[in-house]
Design an enzyme around this catalytic site. Sequence first.
Site, PDB file in Angstrom:
ATOM      1  N   HIS A 242       0.861  -1.188   0.000  1.00 31.66           N
ATOM      2  CA  HIS A 242       0.000   0.000   0.000  1.00 31.66           C
ATOM      3  C   HIS A 242       0.891   1.230   0.000  1.00 31.66           C
ATOM      4  O   HIS A 242       1.885   1.273   0.717  1.00 31.66           O
ATOM      5  CB  HIS A 242      -0.880  -0.017   1.258  1.00 31.66           C
ATOM      6  CG  HIS A 242      -1.967   1.002   1.252  1.00 31.66           C
ATOM      7  ND1 HIS A 242      -1.735   2.337   1.481  1.00 31.66           N
ATOM      8  CD2 HIS A 242      -3.292   0.887   1.025  1.00 31.66           C
ATOM      9  CE1 HIS A 242      -2.887   3.004   1.402  1.00 31.66           C
ATOM     10  NE2 HIS A 242      -3.849   2.141   1.119  1.00 31.66           N
ATOM     11  N   CYS A 280      -3.584   2.690  -4.512  1.00 30.23           N
ATOM     12  CA  CYS A 280      -4.584   3.453  -3.764  1.00 30.23           C
ATOM     13  C   CYS A 280      -4.634   4.860  -4.346  1.00 30.23           C
ATOM     14  O   CYS A 280      -3.704   5.658  -4.165  1.00 30.23           O
ATOM     15  CB  CYS A 280      -4.212   3.476  -2.279  1.00 30.23           C
ATOM     16  SG  CYS A 280      -5.346   4.486  -1.313  1.00 30.23           S
ATOM     17  N   HIS A 307      -7.414   0.239  -4.581  1.00 29.11           N
ATOM     18  CA  HIS A 307      -8.277   0.977  -3.642  1.00 29.11           C
ATOM     19  C   HIS A 307      -8.721   2.207  -4.409  1.00 29.11           C
ATOM     20  O   HIS A 307      -7.905   3.082  -4.692  1.00 29.11           O
ATOM     21  CB  HIS A 307      -7.475   1.466  -2.428  1.00 29.11           C
ATOM     22  CG  HIS A 307      -7.152   0.388  -1.445  1.00 29.11           C
ATOM     23  ND1 HIS A 307      -6.483   0.657  -0.264  1.00 29.11           N
ATOM     24  CD2 HIS A 307      -7.416  -0.927  -1.431  1.00 29.11           C
ATOM     25  CE1 HIS A 307      -6.338  -0.472   0.425  1.00 29.11           C
ATOM     26  NE2 HIS A 307      -6.892  -1.447  -0.269  1.00 29.11           N
ATOM     27  N   ASP A 352     -12.740   2.413  -1.778  1.00 30.60           N
ATOM     28  CA  ASP A 352     -12.049   2.829  -0.563  1.00 30.60           C
ATOM     29  C   ASP A 352     -12.911   3.856   0.171  1.00 30.60           C
ATOM     30  O   ASP A 352     -14.016   4.186  -0.279  1.00 30.60           O
ATOM     31  CB  ASP A 352     -10.675   3.377  -0.949  1.00 30.60           C
ATOM     32  CG  ASP A 352      -9.697   3.364   0.210  1.00 30.60           C
ATOM     33  OD1 ASP A 352     -10.014   2.775   1.251  1.00 30.60           O
ATOM     34  OD2 ASP A 352      -8.615   3.949   0.071  1.00 30.60           O
ATOM     35  N   HIS A 353     -12.388   4.357   1.267  1.00 27.30           N
ATOM     36  CA  HIS A 353     -13.115   5.300   2.154  1.00 27.30           C
ATOM     37  C   HIS A 353     -14.330   5.957   1.525  1.00 27.30           C
ATOM     38  O   HIS A 353     -14.232   6.587   0.468  1.00 27.30           O
ATOM     39  CB  HIS A 353     -12.207   6.458   2.571  1.00 27.30           C
ATOM     40  CG  HIS A 353     -10.955   6.016   3.244  1.00 27.30           C
ATOM     41  ND1 HIS A 353      -9.980   6.888   3.629  1.00 27.30           N
ATOM     42  CD2 HIS A 353     -10.525   4.791   3.609  1.00 27.30           C
ATOM     43  CE1 HIS A 353      -8.998   6.234   4.189  1.00 27.30           C
ATOM     44  NE2 HIS A 353      -9.300   4.954   4.188  1.00 27.30           N
ATOM     45  N   TYR A 366     -15.367   3.998   6.727  1.00 29.57           N
ATOM     46  CA  TYR A 366     -15.729   2.606   6.461  1.00 29.57           C
ATOM     47  C   TYR A 366     -17.188   2.278   6.734  1.00 29.57           C
ATOM     48  O   TYR A 366     -17.520   1.203   7.224  1.00 29.57           O
ATOM     49  CB  TYR A 366     -14.787   1.659   7.214  1.00 29.57           C
ATOM     50  CG  TYR A 366     -13.424   1.635   6.558  1.00 29.57           C
ATOM     51  CD1 TYR A 366     -13.200   0.834   5.436  1.00 29.57           C
ATOM     52  CD2 TYR A 366     -12.381   2.436   6.999  1.00 29.57           C
ATOM     53  CE1 TYR A 366     -11.969   0.822   4.795  1.00 29.57           C
ATOM     54  CE2 TYR A 366     -11.143   2.437   6.363  1.00 29.57           C
ATOM     55  CZ  TYR A 366     -10.950   1.624   5.267  1.00 29.57           C
ATOM     56  OH  TYR A 366      -9.734   1.613   4.621  1.00 29.57           O
TER      57      TYR A 366
HETATM   58  C1  DNO Z   1      -6.717   3.035   5.219  1.00 29.84           C
HETATM   59  C2  DNO Z   1      -6.118   1.825   4.660  1.00 29.84           C
HETATM   60  C3  DNO Z   1      -4.750   1.555   5.217  1.00 29.84           C
HETATM   61  C4  DNO Z   1      -4.228   0.233   4.704  1.00 29.84           C
HETATM   62  C5  DNO Z   1      -2.860  -0.104   5.185  1.00 29.84           C
HETATM   63  C6  DNO Z   1      -2.365  -1.321   4.484  1.00 29.84           C
HETATM   64  O1  DNO Z   1      -7.884   3.215   5.140  1.00 29.84           O
HETATM   65  O2  DNO Z   1      -6.098   1.867   3.283  1.00 29.84           O
HETATM   66  O3  DNO Z   1      -4.824   1.537   6.603  1.00 29.84           O
HETATM   67  O4  DNO Z   1      -5.081  -0.778   5.132  1.00 29.84           O
HETATM   68  O5  DNO Z   1      -1.984   0.923   5.013  1.00 29.84           O
HETATM   69  O6  DNO Z   1      -1.365  -1.919   5.238  1.00 29.84           O
END
Ligand code: DNO
Length: 389
Positions: A242, A280, A307, A352-353, A366
Amino acid sequence: MRDERSLGFIKMTFCNNIATKNRLWAYENKILTEKANITGQKEFGLMKMTFRWYGEGDSIPLSYIRQIPGMSGVVTAVYDVPVGEVWAEDKIARLKRLCDGAGLEMEVIESVPVHEDIKQGKPTRDKLIENYAQTIRNLGKYGVKCICYNFMPVFDWLRTDLKRKNADGSTSLCYCHDTLLKLDPKNLHLPGWDESYTTEELNGLLEEYREITHEKLFDNLVYFLNGIMPACEEAGINMAIHPDDPPWDMFGLPRIVTGGESYKKMIEAVPSRRNGFTFCTGSLGAERGNDLKELAAAYADRIYFAHLRQLKYEGERDFAEAGHLTGAGDLDIYGIVKALIENGFRGYVRPDHGRNIWGENVKPGYGLYDRALGAAYLNGLFEAIEKGV
Ligand code: DNO
């Protein structure tokens, strides 16, 4: 002239009696399906849509996740094993049983955290790497295909506000660089950061990291990867690092997974196909110098996990997270997905978020609602682009 930030030529409205005949588009797309081989997906075209689930402690039940159209599985982890110890098979088996029971796959783990001693290259690292490799082998036995991890010293993702109010009444996570600079890293209570250290431990760690340059940290990452690659081969698991979030140094701590240069260096240093990326968009996109479409195109076949999320720039280093669609922020989510698909991406995807909407009371970023909307949007993008619409 089309306004790039609007929804394009249509106006979206809501009508609650539209008959929806949802079919999983990927089942129809036999040709694309046949091409999908790297991550083992047979039924969902070139990508698999997934949803992060924080295990039994998550307020969102698996049964709800199952009801999101097109969802192939969850991205999850064992949360009650101290960092550095082996994930015992019975814990993995339990998680897998829960997912199976809900009709969801468990092919992606996020994260198996990397112990700070490994990042610092301490003598204890060999034993810790051996443990990590054993966890990989154990996960492989339960069908896991991809592990998302990070190599950020001490802190994971950082934001300065988790509940910034938007004009539509929703709230978003945001980051203000000046606010961050004013914080004292030795007495930190940051939103979103898992406060797993005592103040003394944190101070000790920060002190130790004074010795660790970017180069040293990178060498330690390479050492770690070389140590686990044989286990990845054996288990059939791809590692997907990531990016650092945000992708710049924090409190004097080096951050090394920040953009195209880092990707190039990592592959040159560890060419194994098992060494790959979690792409990401929100993390890499925070750095305006990163051209996400270019990166997606160049590394599509090494991106094992995407992501996908949106952000709005508010200053050179300030940003707020936004709804997933392209028109909601500054990242061209459509263009990024297109670049991924056209260049052979065959990985896992997760929305993602999300923003906090509809008064949901959940872990910041989340919630169910906005991420489910994000998944629906992303599924649509993938379908349209893959079919060449
Ligand atoms: C945040 C996530 C990160 C991710 C870590 C992977 O929302 O994308 O916390 O899980 O960095 O190790």
